[in-house]
Scaffold this active site. Structure first.
Site, PDB file in Angstrom:
ATOM      1  N   LYS A 222       0.863  -1.008   0.045  1.00 56.36           N
ATOM      2  CA  LYS A 222      -0.006  -0.137  -0.113  1.00 56.36           C
ATOM      3  C   LYS A 222       0.793   1.145   0.079  1.00 56.36           C
ATOM      4  O   LYS A 222       0.563   2.272  -0.693  1.00 56.36           O
ATOM      5  CB  LYS A 222      -0.888   0.018   1.380  1.00 56.36           C
ATOM      6  CG  LYS A 222      -2.187  -0.758   0.925  1.00 56.36           C
ATOM      7  CD  LYS A 222      -2.620  -1.199   2.215  1.00 56.36           C
ATOM      8  CE  LYS A 222      -3.932  -2.346   2.117  1.00 56.36           C
ATOM      9  NZ  LYS A 222      -4.466  -3.099   3.119  1.00 56.36           N
TER      10      LYS A 222
ATOM     11  N   GLN B  28      -5.707  -2.341   9.121  1.00 49.99           N
ATOM     12  CA  GLN B  28      -5.400  -3.875   8.561  1.00 49.99           C
ATOM     13  C   GLN B  28      -5.981  -4.650   9.079  1.00 49.99           C
ATOM     14  O   GLN B  28      -5.835  -4.905  10.200  1.00 49.99           O
ATOM     15  CB  GLN B  28      -3.624  -3.709   8.216  1.00 49.99           C
ATOM     16  CG  GLN B  28      -3.442  -4.982   7.445  1.00 49.99           C
ATOM     17  CD  GLN B  28      -3.815  -5.178   5.932  1.00 49.99           C
ATOM     18  OE1 GLN B  28      -3.750  -3.951   5.411  1.00 49.99           O
ATOM     19  NE2 GLN B  28      -4.431  -6.373   5.433  1.00 49.99           N
TER      20      GLN B  28
ATOM     21  N   ASP C 144     -12.084   1.839   2.806  1.00 44.19           N
ATOM     22  CA  ASP C 144     -12.125   0.336   2.833  1.00 44.19           C
ATOM     23  C   ASP C 144     -13.813  -0.015   2.277  1.00 44.19           C
ATOM     24  O   ASP C 144     -13.942  -1.220   2.064  1.00 44.19           O
ATOM     25  CB  ASP C 144     -11.711  -0.355   4.080  1.00 44.19           C
ATOM     26  CG  ASP C 144     -10.696  -1.234   3.973  1.00 44.19           C
ATOM     27  OD1 ASP C 144     -10.087  -1.583   3.090  1.00 44.19           O
ATOM     28  OD2 ASP C 144      -9.905  -1.320   5.085  1.00 44.19           O
TER      29      ASP C 144
HETATM   30  N1  GUN Z   1      -6.518  -7.417   5.045  1.00 36.32           N
HETATM   31  C1  GUN Z   1      -6.740  -8.106   3.696  1.00 36.32           C
HETATM   32  N2  GUN Z   1      -7.171  -7.274   2.764  1.00 36.32           N
HETATM   33  C2  GUN Z   1      -8.001  -6.104   3.551  1.00 36.32           C
HETATM   34  C3  GUN Z   1      -8.572  -4.916   3.175  1.00 36.32           C
HETATM   35  O1  GUN Z   1      -8.906  -4.942   1.895  1.00 36.32           O
HETATM   36  N3  GUN Z   1      -8.740  -3.914   3.966  1.00 36.32           N
HETATM   37  C4  GUN Z   1      -8.397  -4.166   5.102  1.00 36.32           C
HETATM   38  N4  GUN Z   1      -8.575  -3.280   6.134  1.00 36.32           N
HETATM   39  N5  GUN Z   1      -7.583  -5.314   5.785  1.00 36.32           N
HETATM   40  C5  GUN Z   1      -7.418  -6.150   4.870  1.00 36.32           C
END
Ligand code: GUN
Length: 298
Positions: free
Chosen positions: A53, A97, A120
């Protein structure tokens, strides 16, 4: 043989477009898009996601601010951090996350994130607003954030020129993160949608009737190649690591669909890796840009 839908190439193209729009926004309004990513603990997969990211933010000219908390962080510390980020005008997106360490309350965390910064698309406010949208294209104006993985599936279909209007779409999987939202998105784009899951009867026959198959079960090569109808489009959301003595690492990644066999029937197919995966982060960047644009217009 199917045409490969190259998610890596599409995501690079999309990130270049987003990067240009982020610069334009800064020049025109002085608003610099910023994304805060919270990582609690040391989960190796999460560390990889968070690193990727950060790299994507750089490519998109988005300020990336990482907050790392120890695995034994207290709920109140995490809530205080979210509160601080909610009130920080330099932050347009907040992503915590997942999964969180077991002792933390994930629901409380998702509810605490300001829906206007919920890039998200997991906050019930965004889920609810999205459910009541009349048209997919109203989403930007309605102030909604769509969850990134299903949104990425739709972007891939649209950019590949796959006809959605009136198409029979079969979604396999009913999770809150992929199955349910991707089904709603396809429906709002005029597909006739069937949602299948572990209790569905005659799954192979249901899949055979599909023009579009979205596989999001999380089971390696569960969908057999001969279930895919001639000329269908296959979007494989699965990322499963299986053992492979022939591979250098002893393992390799496969999707939820038998790729080689399905390619013989499908017209379009996404590979794993390099299909839906890279699109998830690209859509996160898109949501962050959208949030900064909304903030600038206020
Ligand atoms: N863990 C795995 N994929 C994601 C996602 O798209 N968003 C978040 N917040 N955690 C994740």
């Amino acid at each position: 043989m199917a045409q490969i839908i190259d998610g890596k190439a599409v995501s690079e193209q999309l990130k270049a477009e987003i990067g240009a729009a982020v610069l334009k926004l800064r020049e025109e309004t002085g608003v610099q898009a910023g994304l805060a990513v919270i990582l609690v603990g040391e989960d190796p997969a999460s560390q990889v996601y968070v690193k990727n990211k950060g790299i994507s933010c750089k490519q998109c000219n988005i300020n990336s601010i990482e907050h790392r908390l120890p695995a034994d962080a207290k709920q109140e510390d995490l809530m205080a951090l979210i509160d601080k980020l909610n009130n920080d005008p330099a932050i347009h997106g907040i992503l915590c996350q997942l999964p969180l360490p077991k002792h933390l309350d994930e629901n409380q965390v998702l509810l605490a994130i300001d829906p206007a910064k919920d890039v998200d698309g997991f906050h019930p406010m965004n889920v609810g607003k999205f459910m009541t949208l009349k048209k997919f294209s109203d989403m930007a104006d309605a102030g909604v954030f769509l969850p990134c993985t299903p949104y990425g599936c739709i972007e891939l279909l649209q950019r590949s020129g796959v006809k959605l209007d009136g198409a029979n779409a079969v979604v396999i999987g009913r999770s809150n993160i992929v199955g349910k939202p991707v089904a709603m998105m396809l429906m709002s784009l005029n597909c006739t949608v069937t949602i299948c899951h572990s209790r569905t009867k005659n799954l192979a026959d249901v899949v055979r009737a599909a023009d579009i198959v979205v596989a999001a079960i999380g089971s390696p090569e569960f969908v057999k190649g001969d279930w895919i109808g001639k000329g269908a489009t296959v979007i494989d959301v699965g990322v499963n690591r299986i053992s492979d003595p022939a591979a250098k690492s002893g393992t390799r990644l496969v999707g939820d669909v038998e790729y080689a066999a399905a390619s013989e029937n499908a017209a379009f197919i996404t590979p794993v890796p390099g299909g839906v995966g890279p699109m998830t982060i690209a859509m996160l960047m898109k949501n962050t840009l959208m949030s900064a644009q909304r903030a600038a217009n206020k």
